[in-house]
Every structure is written in C-alpha cells, then in structure tokens.
Write an enzyme that holds these catalytic residues in place. Structure first.
Site, PDB file in Angstrom:
ATOM      1  CB  THR A 170     -10.914  29.276  51.557  1.00 43.59           C
ATOM      2  OG1 THR A 170     -10.069  30.057  50.697  1.00 43.59           O
ATOM      3  CG2 THR A 170     -10.474  29.456  52.997  1.00 43.59           C
ATOM      4  CG  ASP A 195       1.862  21.525  41.666  1.00 44.67           C
ATOM      5  OD1 ASP A 195       2.439  22.627  41.742  1.00 44.67           O
ATOM      6  OD2 ASP A 195       1.231  21.014  42.615  1.00 44.67           O
ATOM      7  CG  ASP A 205      -1.677  21.990  40.615  1.00 45.53           C
ATOM      8  OD1 ASP A 205      -1.142  22.701  39.737  1.00 45.53           O
ATOM      9  OD2 ASP A 205      -2.069  22.451  41.691  1.00 45.53           O
ATOM     10  NE  ARG A 257      -7.626  25.843  43.299  1.00 45.87           N
ATOM     11  CZ  ARG A 257      -8.364  24.778  43.185  1.00 45.87           C
ATOM     12  NH1 ARG A 257      -9.667  24.875  43.202  1.00 45.87           N
ATOM     13  NH2 ARG A 257      -7.824  23.590  43.044  1.00 45.87           N
TER      14      ARG A 257
HETATM   15  N1  URA Z   1      -6.326  23.938  38.854  1.00 42.93           N
HETATM   16  C1  URA Z   1      -5.685  22.830  38.382  1.00 42.93           C
HETATM   17  O1  URA Z   1      -4.525  22.902  37.994  1.00 42.93           O
HETATM   18  N2  URA Z   1      -6.348  21.672  38.353  1.00 42.93           N
HETATM   19  C2  URA Z   1      -7.633  21.541  38.764  1.00 42.93           C
HETATM   20  O2  URA Z   1      -8.192  20.445  38.692  1.00 42.93           O
HETATM   21  C3  URA Z   1      -8.278  22.696  39.252  1.00 42.93           C
HETATM   22  C4  URA Z   1      -7.607  23.881  39.275  1.00 42.93           C
END
Ligand code: URA
Length: 204
Positions: free
Chosen positions: A100, A197, A194, A96
């Site tokens: 956007t 991450d 995330d 993604r």
């Molecule tokens: N991807 C993630 O890792 N965390 C989110 O909150 C949304 C998408």
C-alpha cells in the site's frame, strides 16, 4: 558543495556499484550533508586560548537530538555523531507497507528534550513522505517547535518533500537531490533503487 554531492550521488545511482563502494559513497555524501546541517545549529562565541594568544571561537549552544528512522536512517548516524558527539539519540521505526506504500510507526524511544532542543531527522530517502509525516507529527506532539527540526535526506521525490513542506513549512530540509517523480511502486525515479537493500545487502 553540490558538485561534490553529485560525484557521490552518481556512485549511488549507478546500478553496477558494489556494496562496499555504495556504503563508502553514502558515508561521504552524509559528511557533506552534515556540514550543511551544522550551519543551521545555533552557535555562541566562546573565548579560548591557543598556545600563542587569546582568541575567540564558536561552539554549538543547544541540545541536539539525532533521530534516525529505522532502518536506513541508522546508516547516517555514525557520521552525524562524529560532528555532534554530545547529541542524544531518538530512534523511531516507521515501515512502509510495500503493497500500500503506507507508513506505520512501530517503535519509538525519545530522550529528554526541551523547547530549545534541535532535532535532526535522518532518513536517506523521502519517497511519498509518509514516514517523514509520522516523524514530524510525533515531534509536534512532543512539543518540539517545527523551526527547531532539520530533516536530512539523501534523495527526495518532489511528491514527498512537497507534502512535508506543505504540512510543516518551518522545518529545514537538507538533501542532496530532488529527483523527477515516483513510479507506480512508489520508488524514486531516477533514484538509486532500494537504499536499505543495497546498503545492508538484503537485495534478492
Ligand atoms: N526507499 C528507497 O530505498 N528507495 C526509493 O526509491 C523509495 C523509498
């Protein structure tokens, strides 16, 4: 089972959880989800003999494809392989755009399949549902019946999972939590931040 999921989910949610503990909790949670996914795979009774007697057991009867969505989906793959060791693996890359929040398919490698193959999509986070829609649309063009697809996630935003359920109603969803909402940056709230991450160590 939800109680057990909530214990590991709480470790993932806690922002002070370090990388090792985050990975361990994600793996434990994936085991619990895999148990639930297995209940949706068709089995057949099989005759077998224990050292003491003839009896009946069960075995999974259909081909299974595990489909991790890069990058975070691969964190769930080793656990799922341990439950379905014969499964073929389909890899797709859908990223993604952070500006956007639109998802784009940039990689696909799909093994042979039939109309009876069960496909288990692995993607820890369903946020907008954009990535999931790409995966499900691809499977539809490949001729996989929607009722043969199980979408396994760890956390969903209501916006994302509702979109998938509306557009692909027969798909089975297995998840640990449906959270409150998406924020302006399309992150799940309360969520876990995330996932990729924190798991891979690419956070700033
Ligand atoms: N991807 C993630 O890792 N965390 C989110 O909150 C949304 C998408």
């Amino acid at each position: 089972m939800q109680h057990a999921k909530d214990i590991f989910l709480s470790i993932l949610r806690n922002k002070t959880t370090n990388r090792q503990a985050f990975r361990e909790a994600a793996t434990q949670l994936t085991h619990l989800l895999a148990h639930e996914v297995l209940q949706h795979l068709p089995t057949q009774n099989i005759p077998l003999e224990t050292p003491l007697a003839a009896t009946q057991g069960i075995a999974i009867t259909t081909d299974v494809i595990l489909m991790p969505i890069l990058r975070s989906g691969i964190t769930m793959l080793p656990t799922f392989i341990s439950y379905v060791p014969q499964a073929r693996i389909a890899v797709i890359g859908a990223r993604r755009d952070e500006e956007t929040a639109e998802a784009h398919l940039y990689y696909q490698n799909i093994p042979p399949h039939t109309k009876n193959t069960r496909v288990i999509i692995l993607d820890p986070m369903i946020a907008t549902g954009g990535t999931g829609l790409i995966a499900l649309s691809l499977l539809k063009t490949l001729g996989i019946p929607e009722s043969n697809i199980i979408f396994c996630s760890i956390i969903c935003a209501p916006e994302g999972i509702n979109k998938l359920k509306t557009q692909f109603p027969p798909v089975i969803h297995v998840t640990a939590a449906i959270d409150d909402h998406l924020n302006a940056r399309k992150f799940i709230v309360p969520g876990i931040g995330d996932f990729g991450d924190r798991y891979f160590g690419t956070e700033g």
